[in-house]
Design a protein around this motif. Sequence first.
Motif, PDB file in Angstrom:
ATOM      1  N   UNK A 167       0.828  -1.212   0.000  1.00  0.00           N
ATOM      2  CA  UNK A 167       0.000   0.000   0.000  1.00  0.00           C
ATOM      3  C   UNK A 167       0.860   1.259   0.000  1.00  0.00           C
ATOM      4  N   UNK A 168       1.929   1.247   0.789  1.00  0.00           N
ATOM      5  CA  UNK A 168       2.742   2.455   0.956  1.00  0.00           C
ATOM      6  C   UNK A 168       3.811   2.627  -0.119  1.00  0.00           C
ATOM      7  N   UNK A 169       4.004   1.621  -0.964  1.00  0.00           N
ATOM      8  CA  UNK A 169       5.078   1.672  -1.968  1.00  0.00           C
ATOM      9  C   UNK A 169       5.005   2.916  -2.858  1.00  0.00           C
ATOM     10  N   UNK A 170       3.824   3.310  -3.370  1.00  0.00           N
ATOM     11  CA  UNK A 170       3.787   4.512  -4.223  1.00  0.00           C
ATOM     12  C   UNK A 170       4.269   5.773  -3.498  1.00  0.00           C
ATOM     13  N   UNK A 171       3.903   5.914  -2.240  1.00  0.00           N
ATOM     14  CA  UNK A 171       4.319   7.087  -1.476  1.00  0.00           C
ATOM     15  C   UNK A 171       5.818   7.054  -1.224  1.00  0.00           C
ATOM     16  N   UNK A 172       6.329   5.888  -0.934  1.00  0.00           N
ATOM     17  CA  UNK A 172       7.752   5.764  -0.645  1.00  0.00           C
ATOM     18  C   UNK A 172       8.602   6.037  -1.878  1.00  0.00           C
ATOM     19  N   UNK A 189      -2.355   1.840  15.288  1.00  0.00           N
ATOM     20  CA  UNK A 189      -2.307   0.422  15.644  1.00  0.00           C
ATOM     21  C   UNK A 189      -1.390  -0.359  14.697  1.00  0.00           C
ATOM     22  N   UNK A 190      -1.066   0.262  13.562  1.00  0.00           N
ATOM     23  CA  UNK A 190      -0.141  -0.341  12.591  1.00  0.00           C
ATOM     24  C   UNK A 190       1.170   0.442  12.526  1.00  0.00           C
ATOM     25  N   UNK A 191       1.399   1.305  13.495  1.00  0.00           N
ATOM     26  CA  UNK A 191       2.501   2.268  13.404  1.00  0.00           C
ATOM     27  C   UNK A 191       3.867   1.601  13.227  1.00  0.00           C
ATOM     28  N   UNK A 192       4.129   0.535  13.962  1.00  0.00           N
ATOM     29  CA  UNK A 192       5.441  -0.104  13.858  1.00  0.00           C
ATOM     30  C   UNK A 192       5.715  -0.603  12.445  1.00  0.00           C
ATOM     31  N   UNK A 193       4.710  -1.208  11.827  1.00  0.00           N
ATOM     32  CA  UNK A 193       4.887  -1.690  10.456  1.00  0.00           C
ATOM     33  C   UNK A 193       5.040  -0.533   9.480  1.00  0.00           C
ATOM     34  N   UNK A 194       4.273   0.517   9.678  1.00  0.00           N
ATOM     35  CA  UNK A 194       4.366   1.690   8.809  1.00  0.00           C
ATOM     36  C   UNK A 194       5.748   2.314   8.914  1.00  0.00           C
ATOM     37  N   UNK A 195       6.256   2.425  10.127  1.00  0.00           N
ATOM     38  CA  UNK A 195       7.599   2.985  10.324  1.00  0.00           C
ATOM     39  C   UNK A 195       8.655   2.123   9.650  1.00  0.00           C
ATOM     40  N   UNK A 196       8.537   0.809   9.779  1.00  0.00           N
ATOM     41  CA  UNK A 196       9.502  -0.097   9.144  1.00  0.00           C
ATOM     42  C   UNK A 196       9.511   0.067   7.635  1.00  0.00           C
ATOM     43  N   UNK A 197       8.327   0.163   7.050  1.00  0.00           N
ATOM     44  CA  UNK A 197       8.227   0.281   5.595  1.00  0.00           C
ATOM     45  C   UNK A 197       8.769   1.627   5.113  1.00  0.00           C
ATOM     46  N   UNK A 198       8.423   2.706   5.801  1.00  0.00           N
ATOM     47  CA  UNK A 198       8.822   4.038   5.357  1.00  0.00           C
ATOM     48  C   UNK A 198      10.267   4.359   5.686  1.00  0.00           C
ATOM     49  N   UNK A 199      10.825   3.702   6.724  1.00  0.00           N
ATOM     50  CA  UNK A 199      12.214   3.944   7.102  1.00  0.00           C
ATOM     51  C   UNK A 199      12.314   4.801   8.352  1.00  0.00           C
ATOM     52  N   UNK A 200      13.380   4.587   9.101  1.00  0.00           N
ATOM     53  CA  UNK A 200      13.546   5.264  10.382  1.00  0.00           C
ATOM     54  C   UNK A 200      13.808   6.754  10.239  1.00  0.00           C
TER      55      UNK A 200
END
Length: 271
Positions: A167-172, A189-200
Motif C-alpha cells: 500500500x505504501x510503496x507509491x508514497x515511498x 495500531x499499525x505504526x510499527x509496520x508503517x515505520x519499518x516500511x517508510x524507514x527510520x
Amino acid sequence: MDRPIGVIDSGVGGMTVARELMRQLPNEELIYVGDTLRCPYGPRPKEEVIEYTWQMVHFLLKKQIKMLVIACNTATAFTLQELKATLDIPVLGVIQPGARAAIKGTDNLQIGVIGTEGTIKSKAYADALHQINPFINVSGLACPAFVPMVEQGVLDGPEAHKVVRETLEPLKQNSSIDTLILGCTHYPLLENMIQQVMGEDITVICSGDETAREVSVILEYYQLLYQSNRLPNHHFYTTGDKQLFEKIANDWFDTPILNIHSLQLEVTQQL
C-alpha cells in the motif's frame, strides 16, 4: 467539572486517542462510541458520514458530556465546522492538531498524509497545513485496506506486513517526504509496520497524541477540568461485534476495559 468527555469514532481506531486522553488526563471520565457496525467511513458519501456522526453526537449529548472529541479523521473533515457552530460545548477534531505537529516535525517542508479515501479526497490535511504554511508540499495517499484490517484485529504478521508494504510503496517511491501524518486514528495500531516500511528517517505523526494535549488546554481554558483525584469510570460503546471490540480494546489499553456496552444508534434529526 464532573461531567465526561465524549469521544466518537467510526470504529476502534479512536481508542488510540482515548488511550492518550486517559494517560494525559487521568482524572477525567470518558464515554467512547465506536460505530464499528458501519465502519469504515472513508468510502461513504459525505452526507452519510454526517448523518452517522450526528447519531453518535445525539447519544453523547444525552450523557451530559462537557466536550466532544471527534477521533475520526473522515468525520472531522466532514462535520467539524458544523458541530462547532451548533453545539454549546467545546468540539475538537484530530486534523488541526496533527497538522500542527507535522509542521513542527518537518525539515524539508515535504509532508505525507495517509488516510481513508474520504479524508484524502477532502484535502482537509492539505488545507490545514497550508493555512499554517502555504509553502508546505503535501503528498496524500488513500489506504483503504488498513481500516478493515485493524477492525478485524489483524495488527501484525506476514500478511499484514505485505498489505502495509504494498500500500505504501507509491508514497515511498514517488515522494521526498521527511514527515508522515497518520491521517486516520486506526493507523497508529499499525505504526510499527508503517515505520519499518517508510524507514527510520521518516518522522511519523500520530494525531491522537497531539489531540489529547489540546483537549487538556481547552478544558483548562474553559475551566472544565475535573479538579480532584479519583479512579474514573470510563464507558465504551460499540454498534458492532462486542466481543471483537472488547478483545481489541484489552489488547490496546494498559489496563482492562470493564465497561463495554452494545449500542444501537437512533436515527435522529440534527440540532
